[in-house]
Design a protein around this motif. Structure first.
Motif, PDB file in Angstrom:
ATOM      1  N   VAL A  83      30.439   9.044  21.128  1.00 49.89           N
ATOM      2  CA  VAL A  83      31.495   8.545  20.004  1.00 49.89           C
ATOM      3  C   VAL A  83      30.977   7.437  19.500  1.00 49.89           C
ATOM      4  O   VAL A  83      31.115   7.156  18.338  1.00 49.89           O
ATOM      5  CB  VAL A  83      32.778   8.376  20.817  1.00 49.89           C
ATOM      6  N   ALA A  84      30.568   6.311  20.294  1.00 50.23           N
ATOM      7  CA  ALA A  84      30.033   5.013  19.523  1.00 50.23           C
ATOM      8  C   ALA A  84      28.997   5.208  18.579  1.00 50.23           C
ATOM      9  O   ALA A  84      29.110   4.781  17.576  1.00 50.23           O
ATOM     10  CB  ALA A  84      29.758   4.091  20.689  1.00 50.23           C
ATOM     11  N   SER A  85      27.942   5.997  18.927  1.00 47.07           N
ATOM     12  CA  SER A  85      26.922   6.345  18.001  1.00 47.07           C
ATOM     13  C   SER A  85      27.576   6.978  16.835  1.00 47.07           C
ATOM     14  O   SER A  85      26.954   6.647  15.582  1.00 47.07           O
ATOM     15  CB  SER A  85      25.866   7.410  18.835  1.00 47.07           C
ATOM     16  N   ALA A  90      29.252   6.858  10.727  1.00 54.35           N
ATOM     17  CA  ALA A  90      30.115   7.006   9.909  1.00 54.35           C
ATOM     18  C   ALA A  90      30.594   5.962   9.283  1.00 54.35           C
ATOM     19  O   ALA A  90      31.328   5.715   8.268  1.00 54.35           O
ATOM     20  CB  ALA A  90      31.682   7.721  10.442  1.00 54.35           C
ATOM     21  N   ALA A  91      30.431   4.618   9.841  1.00 53.56           N
ATOM     22  CA  ALA A  91      31.005   3.336   9.211  1.00 53.56           C
ATOM     23  C   ALA A  91      30.666   3.112   7.801  1.00 53.56           C
ATOM     24  O   ALA A  91      31.468   2.755   7.090  1.00 53.56           O
ATOM     25  CB  ALA A  91      30.506   1.952  10.051  1.00 53.56           C
ATOM     26  N   ASP A  92      29.409   3.442   7.204  1.00 51.95           N
ATOM     27  CA  ASP A  92      29.006   3.343   6.062  1.00 51.95           C
ATOM     28  C   ASP A  92      29.720   3.988   5.048  1.00 51.95           C
ATOM     29  O   ASP A  92      30.175   3.816   3.921  1.00 51.95           O
ATOM     30  CB  ASP A  92      27.497   3.396   5.664  1.00 51.95           C
ATOM     31  N   PRO A  98      34.973   2.712  12.394  1.00 50.80           N
ATOM     32  CA  PRO A  98      35.951   3.421  13.213  1.00 50.80           C
ATOM     33  C   PRO A  98      35.816   3.114  14.899  1.00 50.80           C
ATOM     34  O   PRO A  98      34.932   2.430  15.210  1.00 50.80           O
ATOM     35  CB  PRO A  98      35.159   4.990  13.239  1.00 50.80           C
ATOM     36  N   VAL A  99      37.321   3.381  15.380  1.00 48.39           N
ATOM     37  CA  VAL A  99      37.329   3.091  16.840  1.00 48.39           C
ATOM     38  C   VAL A  99      36.373   3.942  17.739  1.00 48.39           C
ATOM     39  O   VAL A  99      36.375   5.191  17.349  1.00 48.39           O
ATOM     40  CB  VAL A  99      38.702   3.042  17.085  1.00 48.39           C
ATOM     41  N   ALA A 100      36.006   3.449  18.711  1.00 51.13           N
ATOM     42  CA  ALA A 100      35.183   3.915  19.643  1.00 51.13           C
ATOM     43  C   ALA A 100      35.679   3.577  21.238  1.00 51.13           C
ATOM     44  O   ALA A 100      35.257   2.739  21.758  1.00 51.13           O
ATOM     45  CB  ALA A 100      33.705   3.721  19.890  1.00 51.13           C
ATOM     46  N   PRO A 101      36.834   4.028  21.464  1.00 51.97           N
ATOM     47  CA  PRO A 101      37.400   3.567  22.759  1.00 51.97           C
ATOM     48  C   PRO A 101      36.409   3.685  24.185  1.00 51.97           C
ATOM     49  O   PRO A 101      35.801   4.923  24.090  1.00 51.97           O
ATOM     50  CB  PRO A 101      38.706   4.565  23.049  1.00 51.97           C
ATOM     51  N   ASP A 102      36.455   2.782  25.013  1.00 53.88           N
ATOM     52  CA  ASP A 102      35.786   2.841  26.008  1.00 53.88           C
ATOM     53  C   ASP A 102      36.488   3.096  27.272  1.00 53.88           C
ATOM     54  O   ASP A 102      37.301   2.435  27.606  1.00 53.88           O
ATOM     55  CB  ASP A 102      34.837   1.440  26.188  1.00 53.88           C
ATOM     56  N   THR A 103      36.485   4.356  27.641  1.00 53.18           N
ATOM     57  CA  THR A 103      37.469   4.818  28.932  1.00 53.18           C
ATOM     58  C   THR A 103      36.314   4.923  30.017  1.00 53.18           C
ATOM     59  O   THR A 103      36.967   5.577  30.928  1.00 53.18           O
ATOM     60  CB  THR A 103      38.104   6.086  28.482  1.00 53.18           C
ATOM     61  N   GLY A 104      35.452   4.610  30.110  1.00 52.15           N
ATOM     62  CA  GLY A 104      34.431   4.869  31.246  1.00 52.15           C
ATOM     63  C   GLY A 104      34.133   6.279  31.045  1.00 52.15           C
ATOM     64  O   GLY A 104      33.988   6.969  30.131  1.00 52.15           O
TER      65      GLY A 104
END
Length: 229
Positions: A83-85, A90-92, A98-104
């Motif tokens: 998701v983070a990648s 998508a940010a540009d 955009p959010v990329a929640p870290d839920t482990g």
């Protein structure tokens, strides 16, 4: 005298049919057993044996294919979504991070994408999460939310209260049919979590969303863009 003798002669009685009627009746009641010629029986046995051999050969040919393609495990196919990648890429286009929640490893993403909003007029960042209890929560984020779009995202569910998650008050909406939504307007964007998961799972993901929002830059909404309600 001769006439009297002829009238009383034993030979003048009705003649009995020759043969024994009882024997004829018993032969009529006896069932007839069909006899299959030896050649026909041999051909029938050969056909059955041929079918069995063909079946065995078919199974033997198909078995290696089955063994080389094992059935999937009960947990099913698990796509590897970073998701983070995807969010960074998508940010540009999005104009914000955009959010990329870290839920482990607790929540598993099965899709992450940027939607241009051609149909709705509202561009969105979307992520789908499978929860630890194998339920589902959809995350949608936008900087151009409006009341109509929000009703569509929450399936016209009424506001039933609020819930604190990640140190922020989220608006809680419930359809009364198992589907629920949590909505947060924070740092210039609107985030909607929707699904049939339990509220404790919603709260866990919501807290991770707030953490992601706090880690990124705040969104600055231009005057020409509709502000979030």
């Amino acid at each position: 005298m001769n006439d009297m003798q002829e009238a009383t002669s034993p030979s003048s009685g009705p003649a009995r049919p020759s043969g024994r009627p009882g024997a004829a009746d018993s032969s009529a009641d006896t069932p007839v057993k069909p006899v299959i010629p030896a050649a026909a029986a041999k051909r029938a046995n050969a056909s059955v044996i041929g079918m069995i051999i063909a079946l065995v050969l078919s199974i033997a040919a198909f078995l290696p294919v089955v063994l080389m393609n094992p059935q999937p495990k009960s947990e099913g196919y698990r796509p590897d979504i970073d998701v983070a990648s995807v969010a960074r890429n998508a940010a540009d286009v999005a104009g914000f991070t955009p959010v990329a929640p870290d839920t482990g490893n607790a929540f598993r993403a099965n899709y992450a994408r940027w939607e241009a909003g051609t149909g709705s007029g509202v561009p969105t960042w979307e992520v789908g999460y499978v929860t630890p209890k194998t339920s589902f929560i959809a995350l949608v984020q936008t900087t151009q939310a409006n009341p109509t779009w929000l009703l569509q995202q929450t399936k016209n569910a009424p506001v039933t209260g609020s819930r604190n998650a990640g140190g922020r008050e989220w608006e809680l909406r419930d359809t009364g049919k198992g589907e629920k939504s949590m909505v947060l307007n924070y740092r210039g964007s609107t985030v909607v979590l929707s699904g049939a998961a339990q509220l404790d799972e919603f709260a866990t993901l919501a807290a991770a969303v707030v953490g992601s929002l706090d880690a990124g830059p705040a969104v600055t909404v231009s005057p020409s863009s509709p502000a979030a309600p």
